[in-house]
Scaffold this active site. Structure first.
Site, mmCIF file in Angstrom:
data_model
loop_
_atom_site.group_PDB
_atom_site.id
_atom_site.type_symbol
_atom_site.label_atom_id
_atom_site.label_comp_id
_atom_site.label_asym_id
_atom_site.label_seq_id
_atom_site.Cartn_x
_atom_site.Cartn_y
_atom_site.Cartn_z
ATOM 1 C CB CYS A 40 -5.109 3.060 1.515
ATOM 2 S SG CYS A 40 -6.171 4.458 1.841
ATOM 3 C CB CYS A 98 -5.188 7.806 3.783
ATOM 4 S SG CYS A 98 -4.248 6.371 4.285
ATOM 5 C CB CYS A 117 4.852 5.122 3.091
ATOM 6 S SG CYS A 117 5.411 4.261 1.615
#
Length: 138
Positions: A8, A81, A88
């Protein structure tokens, strides 16, 4: 042993709740479970409170940055999210990924009770999603 990583933005609410449920619901002898963020925002006390209401103690958790070694050896990476999904790092080809687009309860406004209601709503969604992982990972 399969490794699951919940990611997240700040590793303060959603990913912490997911880690807590996964450690409670999934067999400990089959899974290693961690959570992290692209930033660290500290552990949100409202997340601790609503998880305790459902019998899951995350009070000893703390906000962590993504560990690239853990990420690169994970079997499943779950972003909770859009920010984490977008930022990422690239995943190795063998790593499966899921995205759970959950609202951020830390952004809830209003009275404390109204904020806690938002945390409970997100907590309950996370519990359903983590429970469904049993079918996904086996």
């Amino acid at each position: 042993m399969k490794k699951i990583y919940f990611l997240c933005t700040g590793n303060s609410c959603r990913s912490q709740m997911a880690e807590g449920y996964a450690k409670k619901i999934l067999p400990a002898n089959e899974f290693q479970i961690e959570s992290a963020g692209i930033e660290t925002h500290g552990l949100n006390p409202n997340a601790v409170k609503v998880m305790a209401e459902d019998g899951v103690d995350i009070s000893s958790h703390y906000s962590k940055l993504i560990d690239l070694n853990y990420l690169n050896t994970s079997d499943l990476v779950i972003t909770l999210c859009g920010d984490a999904k977008d930022k990422c790092p690239m995943l190795p080809p063998q790593t499966k990924s899921l995205h759970w687009p959950l609202s951020d309860p830390a952004q809830a406004t209003g009275t404390l009770e109204e904020q806690l209601q938002e945390f409970r709503k997100v907590r309950d969604e996370i519990k359903k999603l983590v429970t469904s992982l049993n079918n996904y990972v086996h």
